[in-house]
Design an enzyme around this catalytic site. Structure first.
Site, PDB file in Angstrom:
ATOM      1  CB  THR A 102      -1.175   0.043   1.372  1.00 23.05           C
ATOM      2  OG1 THR A 102      -1.698   1.304   1.357  1.00 23.05           O
ATOM      3  CG2 THR A 102      -0.501  -0.657   2.515  1.00 23.05           C
ATOM      4  CG  ASP A 103      -1.280   4.876  -1.023  1.00 19.91           C
ATOM      5  OD1 ASP A 103      -1.506   4.697   0.425  1.00 19.91           O
ATOM      6  OD2 ASP A 103      -2.310   6.521  -1.838  1.00 19.91           O
ATOM      7  CD  GLU A 104      -3.015   3.233   4.480  1.00 17.50           C
ATOM      8  OE1 GLU A 104      -3.319   3.121   6.393  1.00 17.50           O
ATOM      9  OE2 GLU A 104      -4.437   3.413   4.233  1.00 17.50           O
ATOM     10  CE1 TYR A 126      -3.192  -2.877   5.859  1.00 20.44           C
ATOM     11  CE2 TYR A 126      -3.059  -0.502   5.137  1.00 20.44           C
ATOM     12  CZ  TYR A 126      -3.274  -1.289   4.649  1.00 20.44           C
ATOM     13  OH  TYR A 126      -3.020  -2.210   2.858  1.00 20.44           O
ATOM     14  CE  LYS A 163       0.079  -4.715   3.008  1.00 16.52           C
ATOM     15  NZ  LYS A 163      -1.179  -6.050   2.234  1.00 16.52           N
TER      16      LYS A 163
HETATM   17  P1  NAD Z   1      -9.620  -7.049   2.649  1.00 20.00           P
HETATM   18  O1  NAD Z   1     -10.218  -6.603   3.453  1.00 20.00           O
HETATM   19  O2  NAD Z   1     -10.722  -6.364   1.393  1.00 20.00           O
HETATM   20  O3  NAD Z   1      -9.515  -8.788   1.395  1.00 20.00           O
HETATM   21  C1  NAD Z   1      -8.376  -9.255   3.014  1.00 20.00           C
HETATM   22  C2  NAD Z   1      -8.338 -10.852   2.277  1.00 20.00           C
HETATM   23  O4  NAD Z   1      -7.555 -11.931   2.709  1.00 20.00           O
HETATM   24  C3  NAD Z   1      -9.310 -11.426   2.848  1.00 20.00           C
HETATM   25  O5  NAD Z   1     -10.315 -11.785   2.197  1.00 20.00           O
HETATM   26  C4  NAD Z   1      -9.574 -12.391   4.492  1.00 20.00           C
HETATM   27  O6  NAD Z   1     -10.498 -13.150   4.622  1.00 20.00           O
HETATM   28  C5  NAD Z   1      -8.034 -12.743   3.708  1.00 20.00           C
HETATM   29  N1  NAD Z   1      -6.990 -12.949   4.945  1.00 20.00           N
HETATM   30  C6  NAD Z   1      -7.094 -12.149   6.142  1.00 20.00           C
HETATM   31  N2  NAD Z   1      -6.604 -12.936   6.760  1.00 20.00           N
HETATM   32  C7  NAD Z   1      -5.844 -13.933   6.687  1.00 20.00           C
HETATM   33  C8  NAD Z   1      -4.962 -14.502   6.732  1.00 20.00           C
HETATM   34  N3  NAD Z   1      -4.511 -15.139   7.833  1.00 20.00           N
HETATM   35  N4  NAD Z   1      -5.073 -15.873   6.441  1.00 20.00           N
HETATM   36  C9  NAD Z   1      -5.810 -16.262   5.002  1.00 20.00           C
HETATM   37  N5  NAD Z   1      -6.180 -14.917   4.294  1.00 20.00           N
HETATM   38  C10 NAD Z   1      -6.265 -13.915   5.091  1.00 20.00           C
HETATM   39  O7  NAD Z   1      -8.556  -6.065   1.590  1.00 20.00           O
HETATM   40  P2  NAD Z   1      -8.508  -5.884   0.122  1.00 20.00           P
HETATM   41  O8  NAD Z   1      -8.770  -4.444   0.310  1.00 20.00           O
HETATM   42  O9  NAD Z   1      -8.511  -6.777  -1.020  1.00 20.00           O
HETATM   43  O10 NAD Z   1      -6.821  -5.301   0.369  1.00 20.00           O
HETATM   44  C11 NAD Z   1      -6.343  -6.552  -0.559  1.00 20.00           C
HETATM   45  C12 NAD Z   1      -4.612  -6.049  -0.516  1.00 20.00           C
HETATM   46  O11 NAD Z   1      -3.921  -5.274  -1.290  1.00 20.00           O
HETATM   47  C13 NAD Z   1      -3.773  -6.102   0.897  1.00 20.00           C
HETATM   48  O12 NAD Z   1      -2.603  -6.738   1.273  1.00 20.00           O
HETATM   49  C14 NAD Z   1      -3.597  -4.096   1.461  1.00 20.00           C
HETATM   50  O13 NAD Z   1      -2.648  -4.027   2.220  1.00 20.00           O
HETATM   51  C15 NAD Z   1      -2.993  -3.860  -0.514  1.00 20.00           C
HETATM   52  N6  NAD Z   1      -4.161  -2.649  -0.778  1.00 20.00           N
HETATM   53  C16 NAD Z   1      -5.755  -2.516  -0.372  1.00 20.00           C
HETATM   54  C17 NAD Z   1      -6.105  -1.264  -0.460  1.00 20.00           C
HETATM   55  C18 NAD Z   1      -7.046  -0.657  -0.980  1.00 20.00           C
HETATM   56  O14 NAD Z   1      -7.284   0.621  -0.840  1.00 20.00           O
HETATM   57  N7  NAD Z   1      -8.173  -1.402  -0.396  1.00 20.00           N
HETATM   58  C19 NAD Z   1      -5.031   0.136  -1.651  1.00 20.00           C
HETATM   59  C20 NAD Z   1      -3.999  -1.008  -1.889  1.00 20.00           C
HETATM   60  C21 NAD Z   1      -3.216  -1.936  -1.346  1.00 20.00           C
HETATM   61  O1  DAU Z   2      -4.016   3.689   0.706  1.00 21.67           O
HETATM   62  C1  DAU Z   2      -4.435   2.297   0.454  1.00 21.67           C
HETATM   63  C2  DAU Z   2      -5.639   2.443   1.874  1.00 21.67           C
HETATM   64  O2  DAU Z   2      -6.794   2.168   1.346  1.00 21.67           O
HETATM   65  C3  DAU Z   2      -5.565   0.723   1.726  1.00 21.67           C
HETATM   66  O3  DAU Z   2      -3.807   0.071   2.201  1.00 21.67           O
HETATM   67  C4  DAU Z   2      -5.950   0.051   2.577  1.00 21.67           C
HETATM   68  O4  DAU Z   2      -6.597  -1.203   2.917  1.00 21.67           O
HETATM   69  C5  DAU Z   2      -7.674   1.070   2.656  1.00 21.67           C
HETATM   70  O5  DAU Z   2      -8.430   0.603   3.686  1.00 21.67           O
HETATM   71  C6  DAU Z   2      -7.174   2.308   2.443  1.00 21.67           C
HETATM   72  O6  DAU Z   2      -7.369   3.042   3.775  1.00 21.67           O
HETATM   73  P1  DAU Z   2      -7.862   3.724   4.062  1.00 21.67           P
HETATM   74  O7  DAU Z   2      -8.076   4.008   5.714  1.00 21.67           O
HETATM   75  O8  DAU Z   2      -7.690   5.721   3.152  1.00 21.67           O
HETATM   76  O9  DAU Z   2      -9.418   3.872   3.163  1.00 21.67           O
HETATM   77  P2  DAU Z   2     -11.297   4.389   4.377  1.00 21.67           P
HETATM   78  O10 DAU Z   2     -12.493   3.531   2.967  1.00 21.67           O
HETATM   79  O11 DAU Z   2     -11.110   3.056   5.928  1.00 21.67           O
HETATM   80  O12 DAU Z   2     -11.171   5.825   4.369  1.00 21.67           O
HETATM   81  C7  DAU Z   2     -10.685   6.309   3.860  1.00 21.67           C
HETATM   82  C8  DAU Z   2     -10.783   8.057   4.153  1.00 21.67           C
HETATM   83  O13 DAU Z   2     -11.909   8.345   4.670  1.00 21.67           O
HETATM   84  C9  DAU Z   2      -9.775   7.803   5.254  1.00 21.67           C
HETATM   85  O14 DAU Z   2      -9.454   9.462   5.364  1.00 21.67           O
HETATM   86  C10 DAU Z   2     -10.362   8.473   5.921  1.00 21.67           C
HETATM   87  C11 DAU Z   2     -12.097   8.761   5.685  1.00 21.67           C
HETATM   88  N1  DAU Z   2     -13.130   7.817   7.129  1.00 21.67           N
HETATM   89  C12 DAU Z   2     -13.924   6.472   6.645  1.00 21.67           C
HETATM   90  C13 DAU Z   2     -14.742   5.983   7.162  1.00 21.67           C
HETATM   91  C14 DAU Z   2     -14.592   4.171   6.823  1.00 21.67           C
HETATM   92  C15 DAU Z   2     -13.785   8.402   7.360  1.00 21.67           C
HETATM   93  O15 DAU Z   2     -14.103   9.908   6.800  1.00 21.67           O
HETATM   94  N2  DAU Z   2     -15.071   7.787   7.931  1.00 21.67           N
HETATM   95  C16 DAU Z   2     -15.786   6.657   8.060  1.00 21.67           C
HETATM   96  O16 DAU Z   2     -16.686   6.192   8.103  1.00 21.67           O
END
Ligand code: NAD
Ligand code: DAU
Length: 373
Positions: A137-139, A179, A183
Site C-alpha cells: 500500500t501507499d500508506e 496497519y 504492511k
Molecule cells: P480485504 O480486507 O478486502 O481482503 C483481505 C482478504 O484476506 C480477505 O479475503 C481475508 O479473508 C483474507 N485474509 C485475511 N487474513 C488472512 C489470513 N491470516 N490468511 C489467509 N487469508 C487472510 O483487503 P483488500 O482491500 O482487498 O486488500 C488486499 C491487499 O491489497 C492487502 O494486502 C492490502 O494491504 C492491499 N491494498 C489495499 C488497498 C485498498 O484500497 N483496498 C490499496 C492498496 C493496497
Molecule cells: O491507501 C491505500 C489504503 O486505502 C489501503 O492500504 C487500505 O487497505 C484501505 O483500507 C484504504 O485505507 P483508508 O484508511 O484510506 O480507507 P478508508 O476507506 O477506511 O478511508 C478513506 C478515507 O475516508 C480516510 O481518510 C478516512 C475517511 N473515512 C473513512 C470511513 C470508513 C471517514 O471519514 N469516515 C468513515 O466512516
C-alpha cells in the site's frame, strides 16, 4: 490437464483479490489459479461465485500463518507463482487491535516467504521461472503535506493536486498506523528475502481502490449503503484529508502486467493521479446515489455528520506512478466520473450482496458450498 503455471493468489476472497482471481482465471485458461483465503470477516466466497465451475480455478481455505499447510500446498500443486494480497486491511480495526495485524500481515507474509523458499530451493531449477509478488500500500510512505501545487497538475494531468510532493518508489518509509506499520514490515521481509536468498520478489504499493465487492466498512461502500437507507454519514474530522483513488479493475490489470513483465527485485507504485478531499468525494457519491435512486440531486447532503477524527489520521496520499507507465506501459483505463458511476450503480444493483454482509449471512456460504468437498 498440464497447466503452464500454477499460481496461488492469497486473499482472493477479499475486495481486490476477487478481481485479480477473476482476471487471471478468465484470461489465462492455461494457468491453474489457486485462491487461498482464511475467510476472515473480510473474505466472502460469494464474490467468486461466477468462477466456481471453471476448470482452472480452485479454492483453498487456509491461514497464511500455516507454514506446514502452505508448504504442502506448494509441493502438491507445484506452485511457481504467488500473488500475495491476504492481509488485515482496515486502518480503524488496526487502531483497536494491532496484534491481529502483526500476526497476519507480518508473520503471515514471513511464513509464505519461508515456505516458498523451502519448496523452490528443493527443486533442480530452484528460483528459475518463479515469482513471489507482494501487494502493498501507499500508506507505508506515511503522509504528504497539503501545500501549494506549483504546475504539477498540468505535468501529470491529474484531477486535482493538493501538494507539490508525491510518493515515489524512493520515498522513505514512514508508516503511522498499526496497519501501515505492519504492511511496511512485510514489505521489508519480502525485500530481505530477495537480498539475502535471491528470492525472485516484486513489491507494489498502490493507492486507495474503489469498485465492486469492497467490504462495507470502507468509506465508499459504507456511505453508498448509508445514503440508500438515509443513515448518517460519519465524516472523520473536517473531511479535509486527501486520498488518491483508483478503480479496482485497473489495479488488477496493473498486477497482471507486473506479474508477467515486472523486473525482479523492483518496486512499482500504482495510482491514478486522482486526488480527492474526502468531503468532495463524499458529495460526488451522494449526488450520484441520489440521481440513480431518482431522488433530487443533493437531497442526502444533510446526512453528512462530522465525527471525531481517526487517531493519527494521515493528511494526504498521492502516488506518482510514472515509473510503471514509462517502463511497462500501464495506465488507468477509467476516468473517475465513469468509475464512480459504475461503482455506485453496482452497489445499488447488488443490494442483496450488501444485505447478506450486513446481516452476517454471507459467512455461511462456505459451509453451504464446500460441505463434503
Ligand atoms: P480485504 O480486507 O478486502 O481482503 C483481505 C482478504 O484476506 C480477505 O479475503 C481475508 O479473508 C483474507 N485474509 C485475511 N487474513 C488472512 C489470513 N491470516 N490468511 C489467509 N487469508 C487472510 O483487503 P483488500 O482491500 O482487498 O486488500 C488486499 C491487499 O491489497 C492487502 O494486502 C492490502 O494491504 C492491499 N491494498 C489495499 C488497498 C485498498 O484500497 N483496498 C490499496 C492498496 C493496497
Ligand atoms: O491507501 C491505500 C489504503 O486505502 C489501503 O492500504 C487500505 O487497505 C484501505 O483500507 C484504504 O485505507 P483508508 O484508511 O484510506 O480507507 P478508508 O476507506 O477506511 O478511508 C478513506 C478515507 O475516508 C480516510 O481518510 C478516512 C475517511 N473515512 C473513512 C470511513 C470508513 C471517514 O471519514 N469516515 C468513515 O466512516
Amino acid at each position: 490437464m498440464n497447466y503452464k503455471k500454477s499460481i496461488v493468489i492469497t486473499g482472493g476472497a477479499g475486495f481486490i483479490g476477487n478481481h485479480v482471481v477473476r482476471l487471471f482465471v478468465n484470461k489465462y485458461p492455461e494457468y491453474k489459479i489457486i485462491c487461498l483465503d482464511k475467510l476472515t470477516y473480510a473474505g466472502n466466497l460469494e464474490n467468486l461465485k461466477d468462477l466456481e465451475d471453471k476448470p482452472n480455478y480452485k479454492f483453498v481455505r487456509m491461514d497464511i500463518c500455516d507454514f506446514e499447510g502452505f508448504l504442502k500446498l506448494m509441493q502438491d500443486e507445484q506452485v511457481d507463482g504467488i500473488i500475495h494480497l491476504a492481509a488485515e486491511s482496515h486502518v480503524d480495526r488496526s487502531i483497536k487491535d494491532p496484534f491481529t495485524f502483526a500476526r497476519t500481515n507480518v508473520m503471515g507474509t514471513l511464513s509464505l516467504l519461508q515456505a516458498a523458499k523451502t519448496y523452490w530451493e528443493s527443486l533442480p531449477e530452484k528460483f528459475e521461472g518463479k515469482r513471489f509478488y507482494h501487494i502493498s500500500t501507499d500508506e507505508v510512505y506515511g503522509a504528504l503535506k497539503m501545500d501549494t501545487p506549483e504546475g504539477r497538475k498540468d505535468e501529470i494531468s491529474a484531477h486535482e493536486v493538493y501538494g507539490s510532493a508525491f510518493f515515489t518508489e524512493d520515498t522513505k518509509y514512514q508508516p503511522h498506523s498499526p496497519y501501515s506499520a505492519s504492511k511496511a514490515s512485510s514489505d521489508h521481509f519480502v525485500r530481505a528475502f530477495h537480498d539475502t536468498y535471491g528470492m525472485p520478489t516484486i513489491v507494489t504499493n498502490c493507492s486507495n481502490n474503489y469498485g465492486p465487492y469492497q467490504f462495507p466498512e470502507k468509506l465508499i461502500p459504507l456511505f453508498i449503503n448509508n445514503i440508500r437507507h438515509r443513515k448518517p454519514l460519519p465524516v472523520y474530522g473536517k473531511g479535509k484529508n486527501v486520498r488518491d483513488w483508483l478503480y479496482v479493475e485497473d489495479h488488477a490489470r496493473a498486477i497482471d502486467t507486473i506479474f508477467h513483465r515486472g523486473k525482479i527485485a523492483e518496486t512499482y507504485n500504482i495510482g491514478g493521479f486522482n486526488e480527492w478531499k474526502n468531503i468532495d468525494i463524499i458529495k460526488v457519491v451522494i449526488k450520484t446515489v441520489d440521481r440513480l435512486l431518482g431522488r433530487p440531486e443533493g437531497t442526502d447532503l444533510d446526512l453528512i455528520t462530522y465525527v471525531t477524527d481517526r487517531l493519527g489520521h494521515d493528511a494526504r496520499y498521492a502516488i506518482d506512478s510514472r515509473k510503471l507507465k514509462n517502463e511497462l506501459g500501464w495506465e488507468p483505463s477509467l476516468q473517475f466520473e465513469e468509475g464512480i458511476e459504475k461503482t455506485v450503480r453496482w452497489y445499488l444493483d447488488h443490494q442483496e450482496w450488501m444485505d447478506r454482509i450486513t446481516s452476517g449471512e454471507y459467512e455461511k456460504y462456505y459451509e453451504e458450498m464446500y460441505k463434503g468437498r
